[in-house]
Design a protein around this motif. Structure first.
Motif, PDB file in Angstrom:
ATOM      1  N   GLY A   1      56.815   3.517 129.290  1.00 29.49           N
ATOM      2  CA  GLY A   1      57.334   4.671 128.848  1.00 29.49           C
ATOM      3  C   GLY A   1      58.527   4.970 129.372  1.00 29.49           C
ATOM      4  N   ASN A   2      59.015   4.092 130.242  1.00 29.79           N
ATOM      5  CA  ASN A   2      60.542   4.752 130.850  1.00 29.79           C
ATOM      6  C   ASN A   2      61.585   4.269 129.862  1.00 29.79           C
ATOM      7  OD1 ASN A   2      62.466   4.850 132.621  1.00 29.79           O
ATOM      8  ND2 ASN A   2      61.997   2.758 133.745  1.00 29.79           N
ATOM      9  N   ILE A   3      62.044   5.413 129.225  1.00 25.04           N
ATOM     10  CA  ILE A   3      63.145   5.368 128.261  1.00 25.04           C
ATOM     11  C   ILE A   3      64.454   5.352 129.050  1.00 25.04           C
ATOM     12  CG2 ILE A   3      64.209   6.763 126.705  1.00 25.04           C
ATOM     13  CD1 ILE A   3      61.716   7.987 125.496  1.00 25.04           C
ATOM     14  N   LEU A   4      64.572   6.041 130.236  1.00 23.68           N
ATOM     15  CA  LEU A   4      65.661   5.835 131.067  1.00 23.68           C
ATOM     16  C   LEU A   4      66.226   4.442 131.279  1.00 23.68           C
ATOM     17  CD1 LEU A   4      67.721   7.231 132.649  1.00 23.68           C
ATOM     18  CD2 LEU A   4      66.057   7.124 134.706  1.00 23.68           C
ATOM     19  N   ALA A   5      65.413   3.492 131.307  1.00 21.36           N
ATOM     20  CA  ALA A   5      65.661   2.040 131.392  1.00 21.36           C
ATOM     21  C   ALA A   5      66.571   1.572 130.224  1.00 21.36           C
ATOM     22  CB  ALA A   5      64.610   1.130 131.516  1.00 21.36           C
TER      23      ALA A   5
END
Length: 430
Positions: free
Chosen positions: A159-163
């Protein structure tokens, strides 16, 4: 008025809370408790489908919006000016939010208003907390390198949208430096992904009023008002902090954007209502971009770059909630913090809020990390879990308001930069 989305959402909120109170075991208890609790997930079904549809397209929507926002810039200088200004602005507003939270927490001292007897019930409560790597367990160089999305599949699972935001920025900047013939297929692909994502979002938005009704009804059935009343001073402190942050935004809007506060709130009311109802910045991202462009006259390159970026790293509402919650629990558990420890807590909160997934409930996961670092038992989260969803809705509303405020600021700053560049060129050629 019945055809207005904001009115339909508001009506859904009112009816959802009303039915929830009628069915809630801790309120009117029209039906037995076991029946009410069995009804809750079915009532929330359409709301969960709504959120699932949004989550399904959030990554292609964020990536395509940022790529198109970057590539639609007039030139690299404009893009540089926007990128150089937006990051410090986001950090500045987050620091302001955390500072407000610290000051209010020490003025009100909400932890002193809760009976210490309630601590005896904490050990029996079970809270599912996802394992999170704390900042003390990873070096700064490794943290910086870890921002580069090497494994996008794992980032998706985590769930790492920043990536994906960082990947989209790399793609957008790279396309700006390529010749048009080579860049065109990738730009067309981004346009197709955005069109696909917006189509799904349009389908989901038709469910929005019913989703709001179901989600709020389900929440009210489960918690009633007992949980809120028992934590009333804590809830009041968080709401006061969020309101203070909203006033800070309105001051920025008035001084920078020359928009009257009430006029600004009127223009963005649909976005705020949707954010309050869904507790998800990602769910309202398309509506935020549309509102920025149509109601606030934000240029498309700015709205498509700032709004998706802000939905990922501009979490001022989440930051102020986290620091108030952490200080509330330190007061309740009798954990004394020195000035240095408070500063470290504030800085940790700033870092933890940046890049937080824009989905409901993520604040609890981040808060667990912060609590571990200051010696507060993670089980203390059980105390605030009952009112977390209500506060989650409120802080999400502030988060999206902050994104729209940022777009106004960036419009003003980039206009100044463009005008200054033109003046400099005119002087040079004169």
């Amino acid at each position: 008025m019945l055809k207005k989305l904001w009115f339909q959402v508001l009506l859904g909120m009112i009816l959802g809370v009303a039915l929830g109170l009628i069915l809630s075991p801790s309120a009117f208890a029209l039906v037995p408790e076991h029946i009410a609790l069995n009804i809750a997930p079915w009532v929330a079904l359409i709301g969960n489908i709504f959120l699932a549809l949004i989550k399904m397209v959030v990554i292609p929507l964020v990536m395509s919006s940022i790529i198109l926002g970057i590539t639609s810039s007039q030139d690299m200088d404009t893009l540089k000016n926007l990128g150089i200004k937006i990051a410090p602005y986001f950090v500045f507003t987050t620091i302001v939010a955390v500072t407000i939270g610290v000051i209010i927490s020490y003025i009100i001292m909400p932890g002193d208003f809760v009976s210490k007897d309630i601590l005896n019930t904490i050990s029996t409560a079970t809270v599912a907390i996802k394992e999170v790597t704390t900042f003390n367990e990873i070096s700064l160089p490794d943290l910086i390198v870890g921002l580069i999305p090497v494994n996008t599949a794992q980032a998706n699972l985590d769930g790492n949208i920043l990536a994906f935001v960082i990947l989209a920025i790399f793609v957008g900047v790279a396309l700006m430096t390529m010749n048009e013939e080579e860049a065109k297929p990738m730009k067309d692909l981004a346009k197709s992904f955005q069109a696909f994502s917006m189509t799904i979002v349009q389908w989901a938005m038709k469910l929005a009023p019913y989703a709001v009704f179901g989600l709020l009804c389900s929440i009210t059935i489960k918690i009633g008002f007992d949980a809120i009343f028992s934590m009333s001073m804590y809830v009041f402190t968080v709401l006061l902090g969020l309101f203070s942050l909203l006033c800070f935004y309105l001051i920025i809007v008035y001084t920078v954007g020359k928009i009257k506060p009430l006029d600004f709130l009127r223009r963005i009311r649909e976005v705020q209502l949707m954010a309050f109802s869904t507790s998800s910045s990602a769910a309202v991202m398309p509506l935020s971009m549309k509102t920025a462009e149509e109601q606030l006259n934000i240029p498309t390159p700015i709205s498509k770059f700032v709004i998706p970026l802000g939905a990922t790293i501009n979490m001022d509402g989440t930051a102020i909630y986290q620091v108030i919650a952490a200080l509330f629990l330190t007061q309740l558990f009798g954990v004394e913090l020195s000035l240095v420890e408070v500063v470290v807590l504030a800085l940790t909160t700033v870092g933890a809020s940046i890049g937080a997934p824009s989905t409901p409930g993520v604040g609890i996961v981040i808060l667990a990390t912060i609590l571990q670092g200051i010696g507060v038992p993670v089980e203390g989260i059980a105390l605030i879990l009952g009112v977390d969803r209500i506060l989650d809705m409120c802080r999400t509303t502030i988060n999206v308001t902050g994104d729209l405020t940022a777009s106004i600021v960036m419009r003003r700053l980039t206009n100044f930069s463009v005008e200054a560049k033109k003046v400099a060129e005119e002087i040079k050629t004169a």
